[in-house]
Design a protein around this motif. Sequence first.
Motif, PDB file in Angstrom:
ATOM      1  N   VAL A   1     -16.688 -23.620   6.338  1.00  4.63           N
ATOM      2  CA  VAL A   1     -18.183 -23.767   6.803  1.00  4.63           C
ATOM      3  C   VAL A   1     -18.332 -25.117   7.032  1.00  4.63           C
ATOM      4  O   VAL A   1     -18.322 -26.160   6.124  1.00  4.63           O
ATOM      5  CB  VAL A   1     -19.157 -23.260   5.744  1.00  4.63           C
ATOM      6  CG1 VAL A   1     -20.742 -23.465   6.044  1.00  4.63           C
ATOM      7  CG2 VAL A   1     -18.955 -21.974   5.299  1.00  4.63           C
ATOM      8  N   GLY A   2     -18.707 -25.499   8.247  1.00  4.36           N
ATOM      9  CA  GLY A   2     -18.830 -27.035   8.703  1.00  4.36           C
ATOM     10  C   GLY A   2     -20.315 -27.433   8.697  1.00  4.36           C
ATOM     11  O   GLY A   2     -21.088 -27.049   7.761  1.00  4.36           O
TER      12      GLY A   2
ATOM     13  N   ARG B   1     -14.212 -22.893   2.133  1.00  2.00           N
ATOM     14  CA  ARG B   1     -14.428 -24.279   1.712  1.00  2.00           C
ATOM     15  C   ARG B   1     -15.668 -24.715   2.322  1.00  2.00           C
ATOM     16  O   ARG B   1     -15.771 -24.306   3.696  1.00  2.00           O
ATOM     17  CB  ARG B   1     -13.289 -25.106   2.425  1.00  2.00           C
ATOM     18  CG  ARG B   1     -13.498 -26.531   2.415  1.00  2.00           C
ATOM     19  CD  ARG B   1     -12.292 -27.401   2.729  1.00  2.00           C
ATOM     20  NE  ARG B   1     -11.264 -27.215   1.802  1.00  2.00           N
ATOM     21  CZ  ARG B   1     -11.027 -27.783   0.618  1.00  2.00           C
ATOM     22  NH1 ARG B   1     -12.041 -28.778   0.109  1.00  2.00           N
ATOM     23  NH2 ARG B   1     -10.052 -27.651  -0.274  1.00  2.00           N
ATOM     24  N   ILE B   2     -16.592 -25.194   1.879  1.00  2.00           N
ATOM     25  CA  ILE B   2     -18.047 -25.682   2.334  1.00  2.00           C
ATOM     26  C   ILE B   2     -17.843 -27.408   2.530  1.00  2.00           C
ATOM     27  O   ILE B   2     -17.541 -28.284   1.765  1.00  2.00           O
ATOM     28  CB  ILE B   2     -18.861 -25.473   1.328  1.00  2.00           C
ATOM     29  CG1 ILE B   2     -19.023 -24.122   0.877  1.00  2.00           C
ATOM     30  CG2 ILE B   2     -20.365 -25.911   1.634  1.00  2.00           C
ATOM     31  CD1 ILE B   2     -19.500 -23.165   1.908  1.00  2.00           C
ATOM     32  N   ALA B   3     -17.927 -27.711   3.792  1.00  2.00           N
ATOM     33  CA  ALA B   3     -18.041 -29.167   4.134  1.00  2.00           C
ATOM     34  C   ALA B   3     -19.309 -29.834   3.952  1.00  2.00           C
ATOM     35  O   ALA B   3     -19.742 -30.292   4.993  1.00  2.00           O
ATOM     36  CB  ALA B   3     -17.151 -29.233   5.582  1.00  2.00           C
TER      37      ALA B   3
ATOM     38  N   ASP C   1     -21.380 -32.782   1.635  1.00  2.00           N
ATOM     39  CA  ASP C   1     -21.245 -33.684   0.764  1.00  2.00           C
ATOM     40  C   ASP C   1     -22.475 -33.372  -0.255  1.00  2.00           C
ATOM     41  O   ASP C   1     -22.020 -33.605  -1.492  1.00  2.00           O
ATOM     42  CB  ASP C   1     -21.435 -35.106   1.252  1.00  2.00           C
ATOM     43  CG  ASP C   1     -20.102 -35.445   1.934  1.00  2.00           C
ATOM     44  OD1 ASP C   1     -19.210 -34.777   1.704  1.00  2.00           O
ATOM     45  OD2 ASP C   1     -20.359 -36.151   2.977  1.00  2.00           O
ATOM     46  N   ASP C   2     -23.647 -32.911   0.054  1.00  2.00           N
ATOM     47  CA  ASP C   2     -24.720 -32.810  -0.983  1.00  2.00           C
ATOM     48  C   ASP C   2     -24.459 -31.467  -1.859  1.00  2.00           C
ATOM     49  O   ASP C   2     -24.314 -30.480  -1.265  1.00  2.00           O
ATOM     50  CB  ASP C   2     -26.084 -32.828  -0.114  1.00  2.00           C
ATOM     51  CG  ASP C   2     -27.204 -32.462  -0.983  1.00  2.00           C
ATOM     52  OD1 ASP C   2     -27.086 -33.069  -2.153  1.00  2.00           O
ATOM     53  OD2 ASP C   2     -28.194 -32.157  -0.701  1.00  2.00           O
ATOM     54  N   ARG C   3     -24.237 -31.507  -3.214  1.00  2.00           N
ATOM     55  CA  ARG C   3     -24.096 -30.541  -4.029  1.00  2.00           C
ATOM     56  C   ARG C   3     -25.081 -29.373  -3.764  1.00  2.00           C
ATOM     57  O   ARG C   3     -25.052 -28.094  -3.816  1.00  2.00           O
ATOM     58  CB  ARG C   3     -23.919 -31.157  -5.348  1.00  2.00           C
ATOM     59  CG  ARG C   3     -24.055 -29.784  -6.358  1.00  2.00           C
ATOM     60  CD  ARG C   3     -23.741 -30.470  -7.744  1.00  2.00           C
ATOM     61  NE  ARG C   3     -23.435 -29.296  -8.710  1.00  2.00           N
ATOM     62  CZ  ARG C   3     -22.354 -29.394  -9.482  1.00  2.00           C
ATOM     63  NH1 ARG C   3     -21.723 -30.359  -9.492  1.00  2.00           N
ATOM     64  NH2 ARG C   3     -22.053 -28.343 -10.259  1.00  2.00           N
ATOM     65  N   GLU C   4     -26.455 -29.879  -3.759  1.00  2.00           N
ATOM     66  CA  GLU C   4     -27.687 -28.753  -3.655  1.00  2.00           C
ATOM     67  C   GLU C   4     -27.397 -27.920  -2.145  1.00  2.00           C
ATOM     68  O   GLU C   4     -27.703 -26.728  -2.202  1.00  2.00           O
ATOM     69  CB  GLU C   4     -28.878 -29.464  -3.714  1.00  2.00           C
ATOM     70  CG  GLU C   4     -29.132 -30.037  -5.196  1.00  2.00           C
ATOM     71  CD  GLU C   4     -30.499 -30.857  -5.098  1.00  2.00           C
ATOM     72  OE1 GLU C   4     -31.285 -30.761  -4.020  1.00  2.00           O
ATOM     73  OE2 GLU C   4     -30.843 -31.254  -6.113  1.00  2.00           O
ATOM     74  N   LEU C   5     -27.048 -28.825  -1.327  1.00  2.00           N
ATOM     75  CA  LEU C   5     -26.941 -28.017   0.094  1.00  2.00           C
ATOM     76  C   LEU C   5     -25.614 -27.130  -0.116  1.00  2.00           C
ATOM     77  O   LEU C   5     -25.710 -25.994   0.380  1.00  2.00           O
ATOM     78  CB  LEU C   5     -26.797 -29.220   1.223  1.00  2.00           C
ATOM     79  CG  LEU C   5     -26.305 -28.467   2.569  1.00  2.00           C
ATOM     80  CD1 LEU C   5     -27.819 -27.629   2.846  1.00  2.00           C
ATOM     81  CD2 LEU C   5     -26.397 -29.583   3.370  1.00  2.00           C
ATOM     82  N   ARG C   6     -24.469 -27.489  -0.636  1.00  2.00           N
ATOM     83  CA  ARG C   6     -23.367 -26.712  -0.973  1.00  2.00           C
ATOM     84  C   ARG C   6     -23.860 -25.244  -1.672  1.00  2.00           C
ATOM     85  O   ARG C   6     -23.392 -24.327  -1.227  1.00  2.00           O
ATOM     86  CB  ARG C   6     -22.267 -27.415  -1.609  1.00  2.00           C
ATOM     87  CG  ARG C   6     -21.401 -28.275  -0.837  1.00  2.00           C
ATOM     88  CD  ARG C   6     -20.247 -28.612  -1.393  1.00  2.00           C
ATOM     89  NE  ARG C   6     -20.294 -29.007  -2.830  1.00  2.00           N
ATOM     90  CZ  ARG C   6     -20.337 -30.246  -3.288  1.00  2.00           C
ATOM     91  NH1 ARG C   6     -20.102 -31.314  -2.428  1.00  2.00           N
ATOM     92  NH2 ARG C   6     -20.230 -30.767  -4.463  1.00  2.00           N
TER      93      ARG C   6
END
Length: 101
Positions: A26-27, A52-54, A56-61
């Motif tokens: 996931v880009g 895999r989630i690209a 950087d923000d943990r909440e967004l991931r």
Amino acid sequence: MAVALSNAQKRYLRGLAHDLKPVILVGAKGVTDNIVAETGLALEHHELIKVRIAADDRELRDEWIGELAARAQAHLVGRIGHVAILYRRSSERPLIVLPKG
């Protein structure tokens, strides 16, 4: 998703997923319809996948992982950093036999 997975079943699936490589990436555009469609195909074929989630923000991931699991009708088995493990039983030919309980 029919029934929730027990902790023992999640632990079993995490063990099976240990050696797997991520098959969905996931880009920056996030969870798109194409990503959901590809995830659905991968789950139907493999039942257990890593994503895999690209971001950087943990909440967004966390948000993207939850959205992808919900839209793909999959169980979130585990998550470490940028990688999530998703499970959905195949409707045509189940491969994984889950332990009871």
